[in-house]
Design a protein around this motif. Structure first.
Motif, PDB file in Angstrom:
ATOM      1  N   ASP A   1      48.991 -10.884  -6.144  1.00  0.00           N
ATOM      2  CA  ASP A   1      48.351 -12.029  -5.523  1.00  0.00           C
ATOM      3  C   ASP A   1      48.960 -13.333  -6.012  1.00  0.00           C
ATOM      4  O   ASP A   1      49.083 -14.309  -5.250  1.00  0.00           O
ATOM      5  CB  ASP A   1      46.847 -12.018  -5.814  1.00  0.00           C
TER       6      ASP A   1
ATOM      7  N   TYR B   1      42.298 -15.401 -10.625  1.00  0.00           N
ATOM      8  CA  TYR B   1      42.282 -14.020 -11.102  1.00  0.00           C
ATOM      9  C   TYR B   1      41.294 -13.908 -12.255  1.00  0.00           C
ATOM     10  O   TYR B   1      40.971 -14.882 -12.944  1.00  0.00           O
ATOM     11  CB  TYR B   1      43.674 -13.564 -11.552  1.00  0.00           C
TER      12      TYR B   1
ATOM     13  N   LEU C   1      41.189  -8.301 -11.108  1.00  0.00           N
ATOM     14  CA  LEU C   1      41.012  -8.683  -9.719  1.00  0.00           C
ATOM     15  C   LEU C   1      41.743  -9.995  -9.479  1.00  0.00           C
ATOM     16  O   LEU C   1      41.728 -10.889 -10.341  1.00  0.00           O
ATOM     17  CB  LEU C   1      39.525  -8.860  -9.375  1.00  0.00           C
TER      18      LEU C   1
ATOM     19  N   PHE D   1      42.846 -13.033  -6.283  1.00  0.00           N
ATOM     20  CA  PHE D   1      42.610 -13.544  -4.941  1.00  0.00           C
ATOM     21  C   PHE D   1      43.562 -14.705  -4.663  1.00  0.00           C
ATOM     22  O   PHE D   1      43.788 -15.551  -5.532  1.00  0.00           O
ATOM     23  CB  PHE D   1      41.159 -14.031  -4.793  1.00  0.00           C
TER      24      PHE D   1
ATOM     25  N   ASP E   1      44.510 -16.721   1.805  1.00  0.00           N
ATOM     26  CA  ASP E   1      45.138 -15.880   2.826  1.00  0.00           C
ATOM     27  C   ASP E   1      45.595 -16.659   4.054  1.00  0.00           C
ATOM     28  O   ASP E   1      46.192 -16.074   4.958  1.00  0.00           O
ATOM     29  CB  ASP E   1      44.215 -14.731   3.238  1.00  0.00           C
TER      30      ASP E   1
ATOM     31  N   ARG F   1      44.133 -10.163  -1.557  1.00  0.00           N
ATOM     32  CA  ARG F   1      43.380  -9.621  -2.685  1.00  0.00           C
ATOM     33  C   ARG F   1      44.182  -8.533  -3.397  1.00  0.00           C
ATOM     34  O   ARG F   1      45.009  -7.863  -2.799  1.00  0.00           O
ATOM     35  CB  ARG F   1      42.051  -9.024  -2.206  1.00  0.00           C
ATOM     36  N   TYR F   2      43.856  -8.382  -4.674  1.00  0.00           N
ATOM     37  CA  TYR F   2      44.448  -7.323  -5.495  1.00  0.00           C
ATOM     38  C   TYR F   2      43.369  -6.744  -6.400  1.00  0.00           C
ATOM     39  O   TYR F   2      42.520  -7.468  -6.932  1.00  0.00           O
ATOM     40  CB  TYR F   2      45.596  -7.855  -6.347  1.00  0.00           C
ATOM     41  N   ARG F   3      43.419  -5.422  -6.579  1.00  0.00           N
ATOM     42  CA  ARG F   3      42.512  -4.723  -7.489  1.00  0.00           C
ATOM     43  C   ARG F   3      43.322  -3.743  -8.330  1.00  0.00           C
ATOM     44  O   ARG F   3      44.105  -2.960  -7.786  1.00  0.00           O
ATOM     45  CB  ARG F   3      41.444  -3.957  -6.699  1.00  0.00           C
TER      46      ARG F   3
ATOM     47  N   GLU G   1      46.080  -5.970  -0.923  1.00  0.00           N
ATOM     48  CA  GLU G   1      45.494  -6.002   0.417  1.00  0.00           C
ATOM     49  C   GLU G   1      46.028  -7.185   1.220  1.00  0.00           C
ATOM     50  O   GLU G   1      46.001  -8.328   0.741  1.00  0.00           O
ATOM     51  CB  GLU G   1      43.973  -6.100   0.311  1.00  0.00           C
TER      52      GLU G   1
END
Length: 384
Positions: free
Chosen positions: A145, A250, A273, A275, A278, A285-287, A313
């Motif tokens: 992200d 983050y 996490l 963000f 976008d 997003r990232y996880r 994502e």
């Protein structure tokens, strides 16, 4: 003029005697994509790190530190074979030899705070999850992200920019840090060599992080950190409707879940996490999360086994823009990595890894990929 890794090694060794501490590490990685992705193929890539540090300098007060870091990369790209978006290997970079870091750090306020100025790797201090350092997928370093941002990325591997950082430590392990960096590291059109170009339209990347860390004699026990980043120069929205500032945030947490008090064996867990805006970035997003068991077979902490998952994502604006161009994409890519690192001698470590990548590149036409690699690290270090 271009020089190879051997030349860098000679340069480092020739000047090592003038520093207080020097290190020379060569990391090699042989990989093979067993199935899925773009094609079944194999290759090799390498990374050379030559560093030198001078401590207890008094240029701007007592206790100053100067640091220089020369970086060399060569070889094949696993991601060009796999087609993944998160970058399979964290040493994957264009072939180049460059001055990577060159900075001076000065403590003040009786050592509670410090400032740093020069060519700085943002990810050496910001968005760092120590428990994730075992893993080879790039997403377990700085999150995708954040790493996707900017015209030439933020100031991270393999290209850094000029910047200034302030760090302040408080009682009880609480800290705060902020950094200002040139918004366009290096030269986007030339990945080779070191380029410091301060153009008027580069803007600045600002990043601030606050956190809490608990350490003991055995190392880090717990850490919680929250970071925010923003570029001052607006960029075009993905839908073409105008410009907007690029920003994100983050949060990460890690904790020692178990510790054997009779040895160095310990189990660490982490989660992160991230963000990003976008409207201007592909990844919204990232996880990520994982476990690392230190001291699996060795009586000390010289080996570690870990498993981790990273999922990035795509944002809805990016998916709509791609669909408008006739490109259908999946929303996520997920990488699962199993890795084991062990020290053979004081100068050699080995690390086999396997990764399973679901929906590589978010491309619905690509099958899930399974890739393996064997990494080795050759290291020398010394002090006068």
């Amino acid at each position: 003029m271009r020089a190879g890794p051997a030349a860098v090694a000679l340069m480092a060794l020739a000047t090592a005697a003038t520093g207080d501490e020097w290190a020379l590490v060569y990391t090699g990685e042989s990989f093979r994509n067993l199935s899925g992705g773009l094609q079944e193929d194999s290759g090799y890539l390498g990374n050379l790190d030559a560093t030198m540090e001078w401590r207890e300098l008094s240029w701007f007060g007592d206790g100053g530190t100067a640091f220089i870091y020369v970086l060399g990369n060569h070889g094949d790209s696993p991601s060009e074979v796999i087609g993944d978006a998160q970058t399979y290997s964290n040493i994957d970079a264009p072939q180049a030899l460059k001055l990577y870091e060159l900075w001076y750090e000065q403590p003040f306020a009786d050592g509670a705070a410090s400032w740093k100025f020069g060519l700085i790797d943002l990810n050496s201090e910001f968005d760092v999850v120590e428990a994730a350092g075992l893993f080879q997928n790039s997403s377990f370093g700085i999150g995708p992200d954040f790493s996707q941002s900017g015209e030439n990325g933020p100031s991270i591997f393999p290209t850094t920019s000029l910047g200034a950082r302030l760090h302040w430590g408080f009682a009880g392990g609480v800290y705060g840090a902020c950094i200002l960096l040139d918004g366009v590291p290096g030269d986007p059109d030339n990945p080779r060599g070191t380029h410091i170009k301060l153009e008027s339209d580069d803007g600045l990347l600002s990043t601030c992080e606050v956190g809490w860390e608990d350490k003991s004699d055995e190392g880090q026990i717990s850490k919680l950190n929250l970071g925010l980043w923003r570029y001052s120069e607006p960029v075009a929205r993905l839908d073409g409707s105008g410009d907007e500032n690029n920003n994100g945030w983050y949060v990460a947490a890690s904790h020692r879940l178990w510790h054997d008090w009779h040895s160095a064996s310990a189990l660490h867990g982490f989660v992160r996490l991230g963000f990003a805006n976008d409207e201007v970035n592909a990844f919204a997003r990232y996880r990520g999360a994982g476990l690392q068991w230190v001291g699996v077979l060795a009586s000390d902490d010289s080996d570690a086994l870990g498993i981790a998952i990273a999922q990035v994502e795509n944002g809805s604006p990016f998916l709509r823009a791609a669909a408008a161009d006739g490109v259908d994409l999946e929303r996520t890519e997920t990488a699962i990595e199993l890795s084991y690192r062990f020290v053979v001698t004081e100068w050699l470590a080995l690390q086999p890894s396997i990764q399973r990548i679901h929906q590589p590149g978010m491309d619905p036409n690509l099958d899930d990929a399974t890739a393996i690699s064997l990494r080795f690290e050759l290291g020398l270090a010394g002090e006068p």
